[in-house]
Design a protein around this motif. Sequence first.
Motif, PDB file in Angstrom:
ATOM      1  N   VAL A 554       0.836  -1.195   0.000  1.00 21.09           N
ATOM      2  CA  VAL A 554       0.000   0.000   0.000  1.00 21.09           C
ATOM      3  C   VAL A 554       0.874   1.250   0.000  1.00 21.09           C
ATOM      4  O   VAL A 554       0.619   2.216  -0.728  1.00 21.09           O
ATOM      5  N   GLN A 555       1.942   1.220   0.808  1.00 22.30           N
ATOM      6  CA  GLN A 555       2.838   2.374   0.878  1.00 22.30           C
ATOM      7  C   GLN A 555       3.493   2.638  -0.467  1.00 22.30           C
ATOM      8  O   GLN A 555       3.606   3.789  -0.908  1.00 22.30           O
ATOM      9  N   SER A 556       3.910   1.589  -1.128  1.00 24.27           N
ATOM     10  CA  SER A 556       4.549   1.732  -2.432  1.00 24.27           C
ATOM     11  C   SER A 556       3.572   2.302  -3.454  1.00 24.27           C
ATOM     12  O   SER A 556       3.927   3.166  -4.261  1.00 24.27           O
ATOM     13  N   PHE A 557       2.325   1.814  -3.415  1.00 25.13           N
ATOM     14  CA  PHE A 557       1.315   2.302  -4.355  1.00 25.13           C
ATOM     15  C   PHE A 557       1.049   3.784  -4.150  1.00 25.13           C
ATOM     16  O   PHE A 557       1.030   4.572  -5.103  1.00 25.13           O
ATOM     17  N   MET A 558       0.832   4.190  -2.905  1.00 22.70           N
ATOM     18  CA  MET A 558       0.508   5.583  -2.632  1.00 22.70           C
ATOM     19  C   MET A 558       1.692   6.502  -2.903  1.00 22.70           C
ATOM     20  O   MET A 558       1.518   7.671  -3.254  1.00 22.70           O
ATOM     21  N   ALA A 559       2.915   5.978  -2.767  1.00 23.71           N
ATOM     22  CA  ALA A 559       4.101   6.793  -3.040  1.00 23.71           C
ATOM     23  C   ALA A 559       4.181   7.188  -4.507  1.00 23.71           C
ATOM     24  O   ALA A 559       4.806   8.198  -4.856  1.00 23.71           O
ATOM     25  N   ARG A 560       3.536   6.398  -5.354  1.00 23.55           N
ATOM     26  CA  ARG A 560       3.573   6.697  -6.787  1.00 23.55           C
ATOM     27  C   ARG A 560       2.512   7.711  -7.203  1.00 23.55           C
ATOM     28  O   ARG A 560       2.487   8.139  -8.364  1.00 23.55           O
ATOM     29  N   GLN A 561       1.606   8.072  -6.282  1.00 26.74           N
ATOM     30  CA  GLN A 561       0.556   9.032  -6.603  1.00 26.74           C
ATOM     31  C   GLN A 561       1.112  10.455  -6.551  1.00 26.74           C
ATOM     32  O   GLN A 561       2.030  10.749  -5.785  1.00 26.74           O
ATOM     33  N   THR A 562       0.549  11.318  -7.378  1.00 25.44           N
ATOM     34  CA  THR A 562       1.060  12.687  -7.479  1.00 25.44           C
ATOM     35  C   THR A 562       0.534  13.592  -6.377  1.00 25.44           C
ATOM     36  O   THR A 562       1.068  14.682  -6.170  1.00 25.44           O
ATOM     37  N   SER A 563      -0.530  13.191  -5.699  1.00 23.95           N
ATOM     38  CA  SER A 563      -1.096  14.003  -4.617  1.00 23.95           C
ATOM     39  C   SER A 563      -1.080  13.214  -3.320  1.00 23.95           C
ATOM     40  O   SER A 563      -0.935  11.980  -3.316  1.00 23.95           O
ATOM     41  N   THR A 564      -1.251  13.926  -2.209  1.00 28.72           N
ATOM     42  CA  THR A 564      -1.280  13.286  -0.888  1.00 28.72           C
ATOM     43  C   THR A 564      -2.714  13.027  -0.484  1.00 28.72           C
ATOM     44  O   THR A 564      -3.574  13.913  -0.590  1.00 28.72           O
ATOM     45  N   PHE A 565      -3.004  11.807  -0.013  1.00 32.24           N
ATOM     46  CA  PHE A 565      -4.363  11.435   0.368  1.00 32.24           C
ATOM     47  C   PHE A 565      -4.351  10.777   1.742  1.00 32.24           C
ATOM     48  O   PHE A 565      -3.350  10.165   2.146  1.00 32.24           O
ATOM     49  N   THR A 566      -5.472  10.897   2.420  1.00 39.16           N
ATOM     50  CA  THR A 566      -5.634  10.225   3.706  1.00 39.16           C
ATOM     51  C   THR A 566      -6.081   8.790   3.441  1.00 39.16           C
ATOM     52  O   THR A 566      -7.130   8.565   2.814  1.00 39.16           O
ATOM     53  N   VAL A 567      -5.302   7.818   3.895  1.00 44.19           N
ATOM     54  CA  VAL A 567      -5.575   6.405   3.621  1.00 44.19           C
ATOM     55  C   VAL A 567      -5.768   5.667   4.938  1.00 44.19           C
ATOM     56  O   VAL A 567      -4.813   5.141   5.536  1.00 44.19           O
ATOM     57  N   PRO A 568      -6.998   5.589   5.460  1.00 40.05           N
ATOM     58  CA  PRO A 568      -7.263   4.771   6.653  1.00 40.05           C
ATOM     59  C   PRO A 568      -7.071   3.296   6.320  1.00 40.05           C
ATOM     60  O   PRO A 568      -7.367   2.852   5.207  1.00 40.05           O
ATOM     61  N   LEU A 569      -6.589   2.527   7.281  1.00 41.61           N
ATOM     62  CA  LEU A 569      -6.296   1.108   7.064  1.00 41.61           C
ATOM     63  C   LEU A 569      -7.332   0.247   7.777  1.00 41.61           C
ATOM     64  O   LEU A 569      -7.355   0.161   9.000  1.00 41.61           O
ATOM     65  N   ASP A 570      -8.202  -0.380   6.991  1.00 41.92           N
ATOM     66  CA  ASP A 570      -9.239  -1.268   7.532  1.00 41.92           C
ATOM     67  C   ASP A 570      -8.734  -2.699   7.428  1.00 41.92           C
ATOM     68  O   ASP A 570      -9.218  -3.500   6.633  1.00 41.92           O
ATOM     69  N   ARG A 571      -7.739  -3.034   8.240  1.00 42.37           N
ATOM     70  CA  ARG A 571      -7.019  -4.303   8.088  1.00 42.37           C
ATOM     71  C   ARG A 571      -7.895  -5.514   8.365  1.00 42.37           C
ATOM     72  O   ARG A 571      -7.710  -6.576   7.766  1.00 42.37           O
ATOM     73  N   ASP A 572      -8.854  -5.404   9.289  1.00 45.93           N
ATOM     74  CA  ASP A 572      -9.706  -6.546   9.626  1.00 45.93           C
ATOM     75  C   ASP A 572     -11.070  -6.482   8.943  1.00 45.93           C
ATOM     76  O   ASP A 572     -11.957  -7.281   9.252  1.00 45.93           O
ATOM     77  N   GLN A 573     -11.268  -5.501   8.045  1.00 47.18           N
ATOM     78  CA  GLN A 573     -12.497  -5.360   7.250  1.00 47.18           C
ATOM     79  C   GLN A 573     -13.722  -5.024   8.083  1.00 47.18           C
ATOM     80  O   GLN A 573     -14.845  -5.092   7.579  1.00 47.18           O
ATOM     81  N   ARG A 574     -13.529  -4.652   9.329  1.00 47.16           N
ATOM     82  CA  ARG A 574     -14.696  -4.374  10.163  1.00 47.16           C
ATOM     83  C   ARG A 574     -15.483  -3.163   9.651  1.00 47.16           C
ATOM     84  O   ARG A 574     -16.715  -3.172   9.650  1.00 47.16           O
TER      85      ARG A 574
END
Length: 625
Positions: A554-574
Amino acid sequence: MNRLLTLAFFLLTTPLLAQFRYLPEKPLPGDVVSFTYTPRNTPLASETAISGIWVRYAAPSQMVASLPTTATAVQEGNAFVGEMKLPKPPLSGLLFTFQSKTNSALIDANNGHFYPLLVYTDGGKPQPHATGGQASVLVRTAYAAKLKVKSDWAWAVQQYERELAQNPQLRPQYWSDLIATQLRLQKPGAKATALNQIPAYLDSHTPTPDELTTAANLYDQLAEPARATAARERIRTVDPTGDAAQKARAEVVRKEADLAKKLSGFASFTQAFPASTYRGMLVSSVAEAYFKPGQFRDLVSFLAQQPLPATDPMLLHSFAGQMTDEGRGIPQAEWLAQRALTVLQQRPLPKKASPEQTAQRTSDIQNFRATLAYAFDQQDRFGAALATYKQAVAEPDASDPRTSERLWLCALRANRADSVLPYIEKVVRVGRLTPRLRSALRAYQAKKLGSEAKGETYVRDLLAPYRAERQAELAESFVNQPAPGFTLSTLSGNTVSLASLRGKVVMLDFWATWCGPCVASFPAVQQAAAYFKNDPNVVFLFVNTREGGPLSRVQSFMARQTSTFTVPLDRDQRVADSYGVLGIPTKVIIDPKGRVRYRSLGFSGNTDATAEELTLVIEALKNLQ
């Protein structure tokens, strides 16, 4: 209905020997036939309204015209009776299926064998094809598929074999269908059997060109290219100048991968058959062979030597469209676009063309002109480009947004923006614009009116009626549900909660890096986010869920984006589960009062339309504060 009454009396006094019966027992083509169907022990046993669906059959070559027809059946006690007039010849029989009128899923097709109504000769014998034609219904029509009836290929083989036992003289009409149907059974040794049967049939007599073509097609199906080629070559000795020979030679040229050999074969073919109907197919094949490696000059040189009727305008236009979009070979793209337009305009419509056909021709001509205009545009030939663009544009509410964008940008570069501004304003008023057109128009008016704010106000005023109408349409589909609360850690290490965002419009985009549609829809959400970048009352949260892999992905993917976004992590899908996310991407928009008002699943593939819809929904919800 006297015949129906007679039939009903006959049925009541005679034991039923079958579920489907008809009178007369040996009908002739054109006769009026009364039939009865008894649904006992079938899926239709408890139905009170039933239709009979039948299809006619005859010789294999005549099956192409066989279309399903409905016969009315009236309930008489435990049976359904009907009456119909048989079609005229060619006719060997009908195959019936019975279906519930209230539940189309309830069908009785007699275990996939249907219910046959055989037609007879004046001598009282079944018509030729009365048995084999039943198999032809499976093999040569879509009757079973349309009714969602599973085809019984073993039964079809049996019907063919019975027909040939009764009428061996019909083997020339059935031999290939019988072999093809045997192959459908996928029994061990089926290929070896077929490879014996094909030459055995061909060697039993002097084969016709059509039979050799059929044999070649069977060999293709059996993955035997050498035998297929040999069968096609043999056609030359049987009928060296006929249609089958032309088709066989044309097929060899079409399949040739080496361009030099393809050109040699094409020259040989056109010299032998200058007026062949297969020339157009070969012209397209050679043209594609030049186009794929980018040999555009040679492509134009080749096509310039070909007669216009042998040219496929759609193919040439697709070439020109790809070349102009990619900025390659623009002079040649111009020639191809002009050639395509000329051919299309010279190609007559049918004498009784439907309104749909006429409208499609108009649309195609406009598309061709738009491509030609873009080729002019890319060569800075502004006069020709603007004149052609103006011919290409349609009424504003049916316009192509990309063509309108190119028209405006071309007018700007030519310092003739005012000449097309009235049309562009109409396009904007009906919402047929791209982000680039909007930005360019805003910049033009900002310079003209003295400030960026005034330029933005100008564009928004034009769009206001359209956006109000679209917002009203979208509001009809709004939901109104409480938004489940959540607190999540973000990719940057912070914490975000829904409670802290009360009073704001919040858009949740549930996604994962492995999800193709999620990634494809990212630009649309980013576009909407950019629209509200200066609005503190609108928040975009890209909720990563169902990732199933390392956080580094996820970090690698977002690093390639041209803008900064808030990415909450729903790791357990709750959070995803609490919002009823059935699949991703799912987009949820929450109003300032903490209610879910909008949700969408999937991605249409249209970035601009998706961004516009999200923007309109958010603006509508902002007004609910």
